[in-house]
Design an enzyme around this catalytic site. Sequence first.
Site, mmCIF file in Angstrom:
data_model
loop_
_atom_site.group_PDB
_atom_site.id
_atom_site.type_symbol
_atom_site.label_atom_id
_atom_site.label_comp_id
_atom_site.label_asym_id
_atom_site.label_seq_id
_atom_site.Cartn_x
_atom_site.Cartn_y
_atom_site.Cartn_z
ATOM 1 N N ASP A 326 53.974 -18.089 -130.738
ATOM 2 C CA ASP A 326 54.968 -19.144 -130.930
ATOM 3 C C ASP A 326 54.347 -20.527 -131.129
ATOM 4 O O ASP A 326 53.836 -21.162 -130.202
ATOM 5 C CB ASP A 326 55.948 -19.180 -129.733
ATOM 6 C CG ASP A 326 57.294 -19.789 -130.129
ATOM 7 O OD1 ASP A 326 58.109 -20.032 -129.220
ATOM 8 O OD2 ASP A 326 57.522 -20.025 -131.330
ATOM 9 N N LYS A 375 62.820 -17.036 -127.382
ATOM 10 C CA LYS A 375 62.398 -18.444 -127.480
ATOM 11 C C LYS A 375 62.519 -19.144 -126.128
ATOM 12 O O LYS A 375 61.672 -19.949 -125.741
ATOM 13 C CB LYS A 375 63.263 -19.146 -128.513
ATOM 14 C CG LYS A 375 62.825 -20.524 -128.923
ATOM 15 C CD LYS A 375 61.518 -20.566 -129.662
ATOM 16 C CE LYS A 375 61.591 -20.156 -131.093
ATOM 17 N NZ LYS A 375 60.356 -20.457 -131.866
ATOM 18 N N LYS A 416 65.149 -30.957 -136.547
ATOM 19 C CA LYS A 416 65.610 -30.602 -135.205
ATOM 20 C C LYS A 416 65.706 -31.841 -134.335
ATOM 21 O O LYS A 416 64.812 -32.695 -134.358
ATOM 22 C CB LYS A 416 64.619 -29.623 -134.590
ATOM 23 C CG LYS A 416 64.925 -29.247 -133.157
ATOM 24 C CD LYS A 416 63.791 -28.493 -132.535
ATOM 25 C CE LYS A 416 62.543 -29.349 -132.425
ATOM 26 N NZ LYS A 416 61.345 -28.512 -132.524
ATOM 27 N N LYS A 488 52.878 -22.095 -127.959
ATOM 28 C CA LYS A 488 53.697 -22.363 -126.767
ATOM 29 C C LYS A 488 53.383 -21.403 -125.637
ATOM 30 O O LYS A 488 53.436 -21.745 -124.466
ATOM 31 C CB LYS A 488 55.177 -22.179 -127.120
ATOM 32 C CG LYS A 488 55.807 -23.251 -127.961
ATOM 33 C CD LYS A 488 57.286 -23.231 -127.690
ATOM 34 C CE LYS A 488 58.295 -23.137 -128.804
ATOM 35 N NZ LYS A 488 58.000 -23.208 -130.145
HETATM 36 N N1 LIG Z 1 58.628 -25.885 -135.923
HETATM 37 C C1 LIG Z 1 58.887 -24.671 -136.363
HETATM 38 O O1 LIG Z 1 59.308 -24.476 -137.475
HETATM 39 C C2 LIG Z 1 58.601 -23.521 -135.451
HETATM 40 C C3 LIG Z 1 58.003 -23.733 -134.196
HETATM 41 C C4 LIG Z 1 57.731 -22.643 -133.401
HETATM 42 C C5 LIG Z 1 58.017 -21.371 -133.841
HETATM 43 N N2 LIG Z 1 58.615 -21.208 -135.057
HETATM 44 C C6 LIG Z 1 58.915 -19.850 -135.472
HETATM 45 O O2 LIG Z 1 58.392 -19.602 -136.774
HETATM 46 C C7 LIG Z 1 59.221 -18.642 -137.420
HETATM 47 C C8 LIG Z 1 59.547 -19.145 -138.804
HETATM 48 O O3 LIG Z 1 60.245 -20.354 -138.730
HETATM 49 P P1 LIG Z 1 60.975 -20.845 -140.062
HETATM 50 O O4 LIG Z 1 61.615 -22.147 -139.743
HETATM 51 O O5 LIG Z 1 60.059 -20.741 -141.215
HETATM 52 O O6 LIG Z 1 62.105 -19.716 -140.180
HETATM 53 P P2 LIG Z 1 62.825 -19.176 -141.481
HETATM 54 O O7 LIG Z 1 63.996 -18.402 -141.000
HETATM 55 O O8 LIG Z 1 63.021 -20.252 -142.458
HETATM 56 O O9 LIG Z 1 61.755 -18.163 -142.119
HETATM 57 C C9 LIG Z 1 61.571 -16.869 -141.622
HETATM 58 C C10 LIG Z 1 61.408 -15.950 -142.817
HETATM 59 O O10 LIG Z 1 61.081 -14.649 -142.336
HETATM 60 C C11 LIG Z 1 61.729 -13.712 -143.178
HETATM 61 N N3 LIG Z 1 61.703 -12.454 -142.448
HETATM 62 C C12 LIG Z 1 62.475 -12.074 -141.412
HETATM 63 N N4 LIG Z 1 62.110 -10.837 -141.009
HETATM 64 C C13 LIG Z 1 61.044 -10.470 -141.775
HETATM 65 C C14 LIG Z 1 60.209 -9.321 -141.830
HETATM 66 N N5 LIG Z 1 60.387 -8.298 -141.005
HETATM 67 N N6 LIG Z 1 59.212 -9.297 -142.747
HETATM 68 C C15 LIG Z 1 59.022 -10.335 -143.584
HETATM 69 N N7 LIG Z 1 59.792 -11.442 -143.595
HETATM 70 C C16 LIG Z 1 60.787 -11.498 -142.696
HETATM 71 C C17 LIG Z 1 63.077 -14.326 -143.467
HETATM 72 O O11 LIG Z 1 63.638 -13.778 -144.627
HETATM 73 C C18 LIG Z 1 62.688 -15.799 -143.657
HETATM 74 O O12 LIG Z 1 62.408 -16.081 -145.004
HETATM 75 C C19 LIG Z 1 60.440 -18.449 -136.532
HETATM 76 O O13 LIG Z 1 60.281 -17.279 -135.741
HETATM 77 C C20 LIG Z 1 60.394 -19.648 -135.613
HETATM 78 O O14 LIG Z 1 60.995 -19.417 -134.351
HETATM 79 C C21 LIG Z 1 58.908 -22.234 -135.868
HETATM 80 O O1 LIG Z 2 57.912 -26.072 -130.653
HETATM 81 P P1 LIG Z 2 59.175 -26.646 -130.102
HETATM 82 O O2 LIG Z 2 59.664 -27.849 -130.845
HETATM 83 O O3 LIG Z 2 59.130 -26.818 -128.628
HETATM 84 O O4 LIG Z 2 60.279 -25.475 -130.261
HETATM 85 C C1 LIG Z 2 61.100 -25.363 -131.371
HETATM 86 C C2 LIG Z 2 62.467 -25.148 -130.820
HETATM 87 O O5 LIG Z 2 62.836 -26.339 -130.180
HETATM 88 C C3 LIG Z 2 63.431 -24.823 -131.914
HETATM 89 O O6 LIG Z 2 64.711 -24.603 -131.367
HETATM 90 C C4 LIG Z 2 62.969 -23.572 -132.634
HETATM 91 O O7 LIG Z 2 63.862 -23.298 -133.649
HETATM 92 C C5 LIG Z 2 61.613 -23.762 -133.217
HETATM 93 O O8 LIG Z 2 61.204 -22.503 -133.727
HETATM 94 C C6 LIG Z 2 60.611 -24.221 -132.204
HETATM 95 O O9 LIG Z 2 60.292 -23.127 -131.379
#
Ligand SMILES: NC(=O)c1ccc[n+]([C@@H]2O[C@H](COP(=O)([O-])OP(=O)(O)OC[C@H]3O[C@@H](n4cnc5c(N)ncnc54)[C@H](O)[C@@H]3O)[C@@H](O)[C@H]2O)c1
Ligand SMILES: O=P([O-])([O-])O[C@@H]1[C@@H](O)[C@H](O)[C@@H](O)[C@H](O)[C@@H]1O
Length: 532
Positions: A326, A375, A416, A488
């Site tokens: 994460d 999460k 966010k 995280k």
């Molecule tokens: N700041 C951040 O953006 C942040 C921080 C921490 C964690 N994350 C994690 O990162 C991940 C991606 O975030 P995001 O904003 O890009 O999300 P998003 O939903 O825009 O992108 C995720 C992508 O994964 C694809 N997907 C889902 N299941 C799949 C599979 N089995 N195989 C291949 N592709 C698949 C979806 O179609 C989508 O395009 C999430 O799990 C999120 O919780 C994001």
């Molecule tokens: O990294 P961070 O900003 O603490 O945590 C974020 C969360 O606040 C948010 O809800 C989630 O969608 C993102 O994937 C990310 O995990």
Amino acid sequence: MAPHANDESGNAGGMSMHESSTPAGFTVQSPNVKYSDADITSKYTYRTTDVSFANGGFSAAPKETVYDFKTERKVGKVGVMLVGWGGNNGTTVTAGILANRRKLEWETREGLRAANYYGSVVMSSTVKLGTDTKTGKDVNIPLQSLLPMAHPNDLTIGGWDISGMDLAAAMDRAQVLEPTLKSLVRKEMVSMKPLPSIYYPDFIAANQEDRADNVIAGSKASMEHVEHLRKDIRDFKSANGLDKVIVLWTANTERYADLVPGVNDTADNMMKAIADGHPEIAPSTVFAVACILESAPFINGSPQNTFVPGCIQLAEKHGAFLGGDDFKSGQTKMKSALVDFMINAGIKLTSIASYNHLGNNDGKNLSSQKQFRSKEISKSNVVDDMVAANNVLYKEGEHPDHTVVIKYMPAVGDNKRALDEYYAEIFLGGHQTISMFNVCEDSLLASPLIIDLVLIAELFTRVQWRKNGEQDWKSFHSVLSVLSYMLKAPLTPPGTPVVNALAKQRSALINIMKACVGLEPENDMTLEHKLF
Ligand SMILES: NC(=O)c1ccc[n+]([C@@H]2O[C@H](COP(=O)([O-])OP(=O)(O)OC[C@H]3O[C@@H](n4cnc5c(N)ncnc54)[C@H](O)[C@@H]3O)[C@@H](O)[C@H]2O)c1
Ligand SMILES: O=P([O-])([O-])O[C@@H]1[C@@H](O)[C@H](O)[C@@H](O)[C@H](O)[C@@H]1O
């Protein structure tokens, strides 16, 4: 993405045996550091303190362990395959690397903007090398120049997505980047198409189903899925003439998998469970297995428990690298710094209320309770080590109240809103309340972390160690806890402690890299400025 000749910028030219210039021109002149064209080797004395308890008190005994480190200087041609390539993070990091590679500039309503790698600790932070002998001032160098490292501009990018949208259309769907920037990278991104992926509906929110138009047949784990993904990795590697591939999960957050004895508790049981199509084997775990068997480091940017015990055991058996979990991008990154400061200042934090709302697809997926729970766990455990380390403020088992709330509000998109309240007891019954409103452009904060995770994981595929005097070189443990700063819920080798404090995580990374070139950890004592 067209492969980009990866010059050997990580390697300066021919080296004398005792000194040479490494990137950014710094030369370590020490009998403990040797350079060859192939490697940098260092003999490093690791100093710790053994503590024992006797007669009602502690006794502390300084201890020295001498290690040899060897870092292969040739970086080679590196590819990264993103799982979830068509998502907000995947499209943003791809566009960002294209923009940097071409040194793009674009107009925005605030004026001209230029490509950069801000937010990447490797590309945009510095470390203290030492003290200028003439001026007595600190000499700081870019972190990326401490050791030969891949450059993000040289990465070849590919990946999978259950959504078949090309990267240009997916970039539009993400609504993260300025139209002026998008127009400059659109032509390249329209040619990028995610490979079909495995999709097990039970593991992500049902509201994701409408995206799933690019899936491999089969809705539960199978060895066919493992072999399909393994072939994808091999094909990507050979088609692009790569020396290595790093795979990173930036797909949706999955629900936690139940840990079931006989199913995912050992490597053998897990492999059998995959072959049997057991419903508790998640897509992310199938990806991890495929990567382990292809010796491709696998990093989990999401909070689910991809690395079930059987998966870690399989990685250890194959000497493959894992990292997770994460991305630590905004609200939690701030928390892991602020809580560290408060508790180390002797301020008794008594409650943390962390609320955020966001409107991207990640938020949509997290609006489902099972995915939110993954999460909630990763966002809640981040203070445990800091609290446990202060037994003056906290009795055994005592900890601050801590609540995590995430709400899906489509209107705010990727921007966010994080609202936090830190409430603490201070001197003589007083209280301190710190309230924070933190607007995080989530994908613009996460994308540099993806780059850091890939670059550092790649580096550690080239670092080996041995106890001084031993013959055989070994790699770091399969679980790369050195990646913790970007995560995280840092995954650590089984039975080892988790460190969440942000400053400690960064120090660990930098000091290990410094040890590889025979340099001492930064102790900030600056005695040279105190004893004279
Ligand atoms: N700041 C951040 O953006 C942040 C921080 C921490 C964690 N994350 C994690 O990162 C991940 C991606 O975030 P995001 O904003 O890009 O999300 P998003 O939903 O825009 O992108 C995720 C992508 O994964 C694809 N997907 C889902 N299941 C799949 C599979 N089995 N195989 C291949 N592709 C698949 C979806 O179609 C989508 O395009 C999430 O799990 C999120 O919780 C994001
Ligand atoms: O990294 P961070 O900003 O603490 O945590 C974020 C969360 O606040 C948010 O809800 C989630 O969608 C993102 O994937 C990310 O995990």
